[in-house]
Design a protein around this motif. Structure first.
Motif, PDB file in Angstrom:
ATOM      1  N   PHE A 113     -48.220 -59.416  10.403  1.00 51.13           N
ATOM      2  CA  PHE A 113     -47.872 -60.314   9.311  1.00 51.13           C
ATOM      3  C   PHE A 113     -49.056 -60.649   8.426  1.00 51.13           C
ATOM      4  CE2 PHE A 113     -44.605 -61.487  12.520  1.00 51.13           C
ATOM      5  CZ  PHE A 113     -43.495 -61.113  11.783  1.00 51.13           C
ATOM      6  N   GLN A 114     -50.008 -59.755   8.289  1.00 50.00           N
ATOM      7  CA  GLN A 114     -51.189 -60.032   7.491  1.00 50.00           C
ATOM      8  C   GLN A 114     -50.807 -60.221   6.021  1.00 50.00           C
ATOM      9  OE1 GLN A 114     -50.832 -57.195   9.346  1.00 50.00           O
ATOM     10  NE2 GLN A 114     -52.725 -56.737  10.414  1.00 50.00           N
ATOM     11  N   PRO A 115     -51.590 -61.034   5.319  1.00 50.75           N
ATOM     12  CA  PRO A 115     -51.331 -61.213   3.885  1.00 50.75           C
ATOM     13  C   PRO A 115     -51.675 -59.936   3.120  1.00 50.75           C
ATOM     14  CG  PRO A 115     -53.327 -62.350   4.544  1.00 50.75           C
ATOM     15  CD  PRO A 115     -52.702 -61.829   5.795  1.00 50.75           C
ATOM     16  N   THR A 116     -50.949 -59.703   2.051  1.00 52.03           N
ATOM     17  CA  THR A 116     -51.219 -58.547   1.202  1.00 52.03           C
ATOM     18  C   THR A 116     -52.428 -58.829   0.319  1.00 52.03           C
ATOM     19  OG1 THR A 116     -49.809 -59.357  -0.583  1.00 52.03           O
ATOM     20  CG2 THR A 116     -48.759 -57.968   1.112  1.00 52.03           C
ATOM     21  N   ARG A 117     -52.961 -57.794  -0.283  1.00 51.13           N
ATOM     22  CA  ARG A 117     -54.086 -57.946  -1.212  1.00 51.13           C
ATOM     23  C   ARG A 117     -53.682 -58.860  -2.375  1.00 51.13           C
ATOM     24  NH1 ARG A 117     -58.185 -54.786  -1.005  1.00 51.13           N
ATOM     25  NH2 ARG A 117     -57.027 -53.076  -0.111  1.00 51.13           N
ATOM     26  N   GLU A 118     -52.430 -58.775  -2.813  1.00 54.51           N
ATOM     27  CA  GLU A 118     -51.952 -59.639  -3.908  1.00 54.51           C
ATOM     28  C   GLU A 118     -51.968 -61.106  -3.501  1.00 54.51           C
ATOM     29  OE1 GLU A 118     -47.907 -60.665  -6.390  1.00 54.51           O
ATOM     30  OE2 GLU A 118     -48.072 -58.678  -5.484  1.00 54.51           O
ATOM     31  N   VAL A 119     -51.563 -61.409  -2.265  1.00 54.32           N
ATOM     32  CA  VAL A 119     -51.586 -62.794  -1.772  1.00 54.32           C
ATOM     33  C   VAL A 119     -53.027 -63.296  -1.725  1.00 54.32           C
ATOM     34  CG1 VAL A 119     -51.181 -64.257   0.260  1.00 54.32           C
ATOM     35  CG2 VAL A 119     -49.416 -62.661  -0.495  1.00 54.32           C
ATOM     36  N   VAL A 120     -53.941 -62.465  -1.239  1.00 54.61           N
ATOM     37  CA  VAL A 120     -55.353 -62.855  -1.175  1.00 54.61           C
ATOM     38  C   VAL A 120     -55.889 -63.093  -2.588  1.00 54.61           C
ATOM     39  CG1 VAL A 120     -57.675 -62.083  -0.520  1.00 54.61           C
ATOM     40  CG2 VAL A 120     -55.746 -61.675   1.021  1.00 54.61           C
ATOM     41  N   GLN A 121     -55.523 -62.236  -3.525  1.00 53.52           N
ATOM     42  CA  GLN A 121     -55.963 -62.386  -4.924  1.00 53.52           C
ATOM     43  C   GLN A 121     -55.456 -63.702  -5.504  1.00 53.52           C
ATOM     44  OE1 GLN A 121     -55.465 -58.808  -7.226  1.00 53.52           O
ATOM     45  NE2 GLN A 121     -55.237 -59.932  -9.124  1.00 53.52           N
ATOM     46  N   ARG A 122     -54.193 -64.027  -5.244  1.00 50.70           N
ATOM     47  CA  ARG A 122     -53.626 -65.297  -5.729  1.00 50.70           C
ATOM     48  C   ARG A 122     -54.298 -66.498  -5.054  1.00 50.70           C
ATOM     49  NH1 ARG A 122     -49.094 -64.895  -8.711  1.00 50.70           N
ATOM     50  NH2 ARG A 122     -48.107 -62.864  -8.825  1.00 50.70           N
ATOM     51  N   ALA A 123     -54.651 -66.343  -3.772  1.00 50.12           N
ATOM     52  CA  ALA A 123     -55.322 -67.434  -3.046  1.00 50.12           C
ATOM     53  C   ALA A 123     -56.706 -67.703  -3.632  1.00 50.12           C
ATOM     54  CB  ALA A 123     -55.432 -67.084  -1.565  1.00 50.12           C
ATOM     55  N   ILE A 124     -57.430 -66.641  -3.967  1.00 50.93           N
ATOM     56  CA  ILE A 124     -58.754 -66.816  -4.582  1.00 50.93           C
ATOM     57  C   ILE A 124     -58.614 -67.521  -5.920  1.00 50.93           C
ATOM     58  CG2 ILE A 124     -60.755 -65.612  -5.543  1.00 50.93           C
ATOM     59  CD1 ILE A 124     -60.154 -63.380  -3.426  1.00 50.93           C
ATOM     60  N   ALA A 125     -57.636 -67.100  -6.727  1.00 54.93           N
ATOM     61  CA  ALA A 125     -57.403 -67.738  -8.024  1.00 54.93           C
ATOM     62  C   ALA A 125     -57.031 -69.209  -7.840  1.00 54.93           C
ATOM     63  CB  ALA A 125     -56.306 -66.999  -8.791  1.00 54.93           C
TER      64      ALA A 125
END
Length: 159
Positions: A34-46
């Protein structure tokens, strides 16, 4: 001769088993994939940048300093270098580290700052549909961790 063949086959099976066991030691298993996707990580950084920007503007206003609006920005080229599962407030979470590029949208053009490090915590919600950015907070009782969490809005999020 059959006995020699049996020993050879037994040794091959044993060696194959050992190779599998040793290679399994180097594979990192997650809790159910259930790891986060790269898009989720990108949104989290933003989101983390937005929270930091708001805190800075609030601090400047509290001290009667000019809080001119900061330029717009875009997070891109996220590279995840480490992803460690953990539990935050009883839910599956990940401690994620890596780098990203930050593009500032200025009146006279765009400027990109490459290779910025990030170190974030993401918490998967019970339903598994959304993620939250988790930030450790000071002041836990008896050394208990206290976390503030913020919803990471998916692309097509409707309030």
């Amino acid at each position: 001769m059959t006995r020699d063949k049996g020993k050879v086959i037994f040794r091959l099976i044993l060696m194959g088993f050992l190779v599998l066991m040793l290679s399994a030691c180097s594979v990192s298993f997650s809790f159910g994939g259930f790891q986060p996707t790269r898009e989720v990580v990108q949104r989290a950084i933003a989101l983390q940048l937005t929270i930091t920007k708001a805190q800075l503007e609030q601090h400047l206003l509290a001290h009667h300093l000019d809080a001119n609006p900061a330029p717009g920005y875009e997070v891109n080229r996220v590279e995840i270098l480490a992803e460690d599962p953990l539990e935050i407030q009883g839910l599956l979470s990940y401690h994620i580290r890596g780098t990203y590029n930050l593009t500032l949208k200025l009146p006279d053009g765009r400027v990109t700052d490459r290779g910025n490090p990030f170190d974030i915590y993401l918490q998967r919600q019970k339903e598994g549909k959304t993620w939250r950015l988790a930030q450790p907070q000071p002041g836990g009782k008896n050394d208990a961790s206290v976390w503030a969490t913020y919803l990471i809005r998916p692309k097509d999020y409707v309030m």
